[in-house]
Motif scaffolding. Structure first.
Motif, PDB file in Angstrom:
ATOM      1  N   PHE A  67     -54.416 -21.718   9.687  1.00 16.12           N
ATOM      2  CA  PHE A  67     -53.928 -22.773  10.565  1.00 16.12           C
ATOM      3  C   PHE A  67     -52.602 -23.325  10.048  1.00 16.12           C
ATOM      4  O   PHE A  67     -51.652 -23.517  10.823  1.00 16.12           O
ATOM      5  CB  PHE A  67     -54.967 -23.898  10.654  1.00 16.12           C
ATOM      6  N   ARG A  68     -52.526 -23.542   8.738  1.00 16.28           N
ATOM      7  CA  ARG A  68     -51.300 -24.078   8.152  1.00 16.28           C
ATOM      8  C   ARG A  68     -50.155 -23.078   8.297  1.00 16.28           C
ATOM      9  O   ARG A  68     -49.029 -23.445   8.628  1.00 16.28           O
ATOM     10  CB  ARG A  68     -51.558 -24.404   6.680  1.00 16.28           C
ATOM     11  N   THR A  69     -50.449 -21.822   8.041  1.00 10.70           N
ATOM     12  CA  THR A  69     -49.432 -20.774   8.192  1.00 10.70           C
ATOM     13  C   THR A  69     -48.963 -20.671   9.637  1.00 10.70           C
ATOM     14  O   THR A  69     -47.773 -20.524   9.918  1.00 10.70           O
ATOM     15  CB  THR A  69     -49.994 -19.416   7.731  1.00 10.70           C
ATOM     16  N   SER A  70     -49.919 -20.783  10.569  1.00  8.30           N
ATOM     17  CA  SER A  70     -49.581 -20.690  11.993  1.00  8.30           C
ATOM     18  C   SER A  70     -48.652 -21.819  12.414  1.00  8.30           C
ATOM     19  O   SER A  70     -47.731 -21.617  13.225  1.00  8.30           O
ATOM     20  CB  SER A  70     -50.855 -20.733  12.849  1.00  8.30           C
ATOM     21  N   LEU A  71     -48.857 -23.022  11.861  1.00  2.96           N
ATOM     22  CA  LEU A  71     -47.993 -24.146  12.195  1.00  2.96           C
ATOM     23  C   LEU A  71     -46.559 -23.904  11.728  1.00  2.96           C
ATOM     24  O   LEU A  71     -45.601 -24.228  12.431  1.00  2.96           O
ATOM     25  CB  LEU A  71     -48.545 -25.434  11.567  1.00  2.96           C
ATOM     26  N   VAL A  72     -46.420 -23.325  10.510  1.00  2.00           N
ATOM     27  CA  VAL A  72     -45.078 -23.036   9.996  1.00  2.00           C
ATOM     28  C   VAL A  72     -44.400 -21.974  10.853  1.00  2.00           C
ATOM     29  O   VAL A  72     -43.226 -22.107  11.228  1.00  2.00           O
ATOM     30  CB  VAL A  72     -45.146 -22.581   8.527  1.00  2.00           C
ATOM     31  N   VAL A  73     -45.141 -20.900  11.164  1.00  2.00           N
ATOM     32  CA  VAL A  73     -44.595 -19.836  12.007  1.00  2.00           C
ATOM     33  C   VAL A  73     -44.207 -20.388  13.378  1.00  2.00           C
ATOM     34  O   VAL A  73     -43.161 -20.046  13.941  1.00  2.00           O
ATOM     35  CB  VAL A  73     -45.615 -18.685  12.151  1.00  2.00           C
ATOM     36  N   LEU A  74     -45.053 -21.287  13.918  1.00  2.00           N
ATOM     37  CA  LEU A  74     -44.771 -21.884  15.219  1.00  2.00           C
ATOM     38  C   LEU A  74     -43.502 -22.738  15.176  1.00  2.00           C
ATOM     39  O   LEU A  74     -42.682 -22.706  16.109  1.00  2.00           O
ATOM     40  CB  LEU A  74     -45.955 -22.738  15.665  1.00  2.00           C
ATOM     41  N   ALA A  75     -43.318 -23.488  14.086  1.00  2.00           N
ATOM     42  CA  ALA A  75     -42.116 -24.321  13.952  1.00  2.00           C
ATOM     43  C   ALA A  75     -40.860 -23.460  13.936  1.00  2.00           C
ATOM     44  O   ALA A  75     -39.852 -23.787  14.583  1.00  2.00           O
ATOM     45  CB  ALA A  75     -42.212 -25.159  12.682  1.00  2.00           C
ATOM     46  N   ILE A  76     -40.916 -22.358  13.208  1.00  2.00           N
ATOM     47  CA  ILE A  76     -39.768 -21.449  13.171  1.00  2.00           C
ATOM     48  C   ILE A  76     -39.539 -20.830  14.536  1.00  2.00           C
ATOM     49  O   ILE A  76     -38.398 -20.719  15.017  1.00  2.00           O
ATOM     50  CB  ILE A  76     -39.992 -20.343  12.111  1.00  2.00           C
ATOM     51  N   ALA A  77     -40.629 -20.425  15.182  1.00  2.00           N
ATOM     52  CA  ALA A  77     -40.523 -19.802  16.513  1.00  2.00           C
ATOM     53  C   ALA A  77     -39.895 -20.758  17.516  1.00  2.00           C
ATOM     54  O   ALA A  77     -39.049 -20.355  18.331  1.00  2.00           O
ATOM     55  CB  ALA A  77     -41.904 -19.360  16.990  1.00  2.00           C
ATOM     56  N   ILE A  78     -40.294 -22.022  17.483  1.00  2.12           N
ATOM     57  CA  ILE A  78     -39.729 -23.012  18.408  1.00  2.12           C
ATOM     58  C   ILE A  78     -38.234 -23.183  18.156  1.00  2.12           C
ATOM     59  O   ILE A  78     -37.431 -23.258  19.088  1.00  2.12           O
ATOM     60  CB  ILE A  78     -40.468 -24.359  18.270  1.00  2.12           C
ATOM     61  N   GLY A  79     -37.860 -23.236  16.871  1.00  8.17           N
ATOM     62  CA  GLY A  79     -36.436 -23.365  16.540  1.00  8.17           C
ATOM     63  C   GLY A  79     -35.623 -22.186  17.029  1.00  8.17           C
ATOM     64  O   GLY A  79     -34.560 -22.362  17.653  1.00  8.17           O
ATOM     65  N   VAL A  80     -36.111 -20.978  16.782  1.00 11.02           N
ATOM     66  CA  VAL A  80     -35.397 -19.771  17.216  1.00 11.02           C
ATOM     67  C   VAL A  80     -35.356 -19.699  18.736  1.00 11.02           C
ATOM     68  O   VAL A  80     -34.313 -19.388  19.335  1.00 11.02           O
ATOM     69  CB  VAL A  80     -36.071 -18.513  16.627  1.00 11.02           C
ATOM     70  N   ALA A  81     -36.488 -19.989  19.384  1.00 13.32           N
ATOM     71  CA  ALA A  81     -36.549 -19.919  20.853  1.00 13.32           C
ATOM     72  C   ALA A  81     -35.565 -20.896  21.490  1.00 13.32           C
ATOM     73  O   ALA A  81     -34.911 -20.557  22.485  1.00 13.32           O
ATOM     74  CB  ALA A  81     -37.970 -20.213  21.328  1.00 13.32           C
ATOM     75  N   SER A  82     -35.467 -22.101  20.926  1.00 15.31           N
ATOM     76  CA  SER A  82     -34.558 -23.095  21.509  1.00 15.31           C
ATOM     77  C   SER A  82     -33.102 -22.650  21.398  1.00 15.31           C
ATOM     78  O   SER A  82     -32.322 -22.790  22.349  1.00 15.31           O
ATOM     79  CB  SER A  82     -34.748 -24.450  20.822  1.00 15.31           C
ATOM     80  N   VAL A  83     -32.735 -22.080  20.250  1.00 12.99           N
ATOM     81  CA  VAL A  83     -31.351 -21.614  20.077  1.00 12.99           C
ATOM     82  C   VAL A  83     -31.072 -20.416  20.984  1.00 12.99           C
ATOM     83  O   VAL A  83     -30.024 -20.356  21.645  1.00 12.99           O
ATOM     84  CB  VAL A  83     -31.078 -21.244  18.608  1.00 12.99           C
TER      85      VAL A  83
END
Length: 396
Positions: A18-34
Motif C-alpha cells: 500500500f505504501r509503495t503504491s501511494l509513492v508510485v501513484l504520486a509519481i504517476a500523477i506528477g508525470v501525467a499532469s506534465v
C-alpha cells in the motif's frame, strides 16, 4: 547478479504494498499532469497554426493608412505591386461585415470581395461547385461562394450550390446566386466561438465595389516568389509605394508569417510555464520517495546490520536502496505517461481536435521523473549504507 538485485528490490517493495503504491501513484500523477499539459499545449499550438493558415492571406498584406488621406490602394497601386520582382501574385481584397439571409433566417457574416485568382493566394479549398471566373469579376456578377458552415447553418447540409442568398448592402438586400462551397476557414475558432465569430461569404471584388460605391481596396494579399525573404520583400514594396505616391508611411506592409511565428512562440512559452508548474508535483513525489525510504531504513535497520556484518559493502547497501527508488520512479513514470497520453487523447477527441504527441517530450518527462526519484532516494540510501553494523544489530 542484476536479476538477483531486481528480485530483491521487488520483494522489498512488496512488503509494504500500500505504501509503495501511494509513492508510485504520486509519481504517476506528477508525470501525467506534465504530459497532459505539454500535449494540450502542443495540440493547441498546432491547431492555432492550422487555423491561421486557413484564415490567412498571402505571405504579406498591404493596406493604406486611413489616417492619411492621400494614401489609397487602388488598381494603379495593385499593378505596381504586381510588377515588383519579389512578388509572384497579388490580389485585391475588400472586407465588410454584414447580414446574410436565406429561408427567412438571418445571420452575421464576413463578406470578402476577392479576385478570380484568390485561391492561389488565400486558403480556399473548394468542395462543391466552382470558383469565380474572370468573367464574373469583369461583369461584377451577383454570384457568391460560401463556406460549409453557412450551408450547415441554413440547410443542415454542406452542398447548397444553386441556391440564392440575400446580402445586406447599404440598407437593402441584394440577391446572389451561390456557385460554390469551400471548406470553412477557422473550423476550430468557429466551433469554439460560434456565438461571436461570423461565417464567411465570398463575392467578386468588383461586385463589392459597385455595392459599396467605392474604387479602393482594403488590402492587397501578396504571394511571394519561392525563396524570397519576406522582410526584404516588405521593404521593397514599401519603398516602391512611397516613391510612387510620395506619401511617407502611407502604406502598411504586414508579414503574416512573422505574426504567426510570434504567436506560436508565445504559445510555446505559455506551455513551458504551465509544464514547469505541473513539474512541481514531481518534486512533491520525490519528497514522498525520500520520506517513505527514510521510514523503510528505520524499519530495516536490523536487517541492514545483519547484511553488513556478513560482508555487505557500503556500495551494495547503497545500490539496494537506490534500486528501490529507481524502480518506484520507473513504474510511476510508465503509468503516468500512459495515463497522461490517454487523457490528452480522449480530451482532444471530445472537443473534435487531433492530439499532437511529442516522443521527445515524453522521453524528457520520464527521464526527469526517474532522475528526481533517484536524487531524492540518494539521501536515505546513503543513510542506510552508513549504518554501523554493531549499532544496527542492537536496535530492535
Amino acid at each position: 547478479m542484476m536479476c538477483g538485485m531486481l528480485l530483491d528490490t521487488l520483494k522489498n517493495l512488496s512488503r509494504k504494498r500500500f505504501r509503495t503504491s501511494l509513492v508510485v501513484l504520486a509519481i504517476a500523477i506528477g508525470v501525467a499532469s506534465v504530459i497532459l499539459i505539454m500535449t494540450i499545449g502542443d495540440t493547441g499550438k498546432a491547431a492555432v497554426e492550422d487555423e491561421l493558415d486557413s484564415l490567412g492571406l498571402g505571405s504579406l498584406t498591404v493596406s493604406a493608412d486611413q489616417r492619411i488621406g492621400r494614401a489609397s490602394l487602388e488598381s494603379d497601386e495593385l499593378a505596381l505591386i504586381r510588377s515588383l520582382e519579389p512578388v509572384d501574385e497579388a490580389i485585391p481584397v475588400i472586407v465588410d461585415y454584414s447580414n446574410i439571409s436565406m429561408r427567412k433566417l438571418v445571420a452575421e457574416s464576413v463578406i470578402w470581395g476577392i479576385d478570380s485568382g484568390a485561391g492561389h493566394v488565400i486558403s480556399l479549398n473548394s468542395k462543391y461547385g466552382r470558383m469565380f471566373s474572370s468573367e464574373d469579376v469583369k461583369n461584377a456578377a451577383n454570384v457568391c461562394i460560401v463556406d460549409e458552415s453557412v450551408a450547415e447553418a441554413f440547410y443542415q447540409r454542406d452542398n447548397i450550390v444553386g441556391k440564392t442568398m440575400n446580402i445586406l448592402f447599404d440598407g437593402g438586400y441584394e440577391k446572389f446566386s451561390i456557385i460554390g462551397v469551400v471548406k470553412s476557414g477557422g473550423n476550430m475558432l468557429q466551433g469554439l466561438l460560434a456565438e461571436y465569430l461570423p461565417t464567411f461569404v465570398y463575392i467578386p471584388y468588383t461586385t463589392m465595389q459597385v455595392m459599396m460605391n467605392r474604387s479602393s481596396y482594403d488590402q492587397a494579399a501578396i504571394k511571394l516568389k519561392e525563396g524570397v525573404n519576406a522582410e526584404e520583400a516588405a521593404d521593397v514594396i514599401s519603398r516602391a509605394l512611397y516613391i510612387s505616391s510620395g506619401v511617407k508611411n502611407g502604406y502598411k506592409v504586414n508579414n503574416v508569417s512573422q505574426q504567426k511565428e510570434s504567436l506560436s512562440g508565445t504559445l510555446a512559452v505559455v506551455t513551458t510555464v504551465l509544464s514547469l508548474i505541473g513539474g512541481i508535483s514531481l518534486v512533491v513525489a520525490g519528497l514522498g520517495i525520500m520520506t517513505i525510504m527514510l521510514v523503510s531504513v528505520n524499519e530495516r535497520t536490523r536487517e541492514i546490520g545483519v547484511k553488513k556484518s556478513i560482508g555487505a559493502s557500503f556500495g551494495l547497501i547503497m545500490a539496494e536502496f537506490m534500486a528501490e527508488a529507481f524502480t518506484m520512479s520507473v513504474f510511476g513514470s510508465i503509468i503516468g505517461s500512459m495515463a497522461g497520453a490517454l487523457l490528452a487523447y480522449f480530451g482532444c477527441r471530445a472537443v473534435g481536435m487531433e492530439a499532437h504527441f511529442s516522443l521527445a517530450s515524453f522521453m524528457s518527462v520520464v527521464f526527469i521523473a526517474i532522475l528526481t526519484g533517484v536524487v531524492f532516494g540518494a539521501y536515505p540510501s546513503a543513510k542506510a549504507a552508513k549504518l554501523d553494523p554493531v549499532e544496527a544489530l542492537r536496535r530492535e
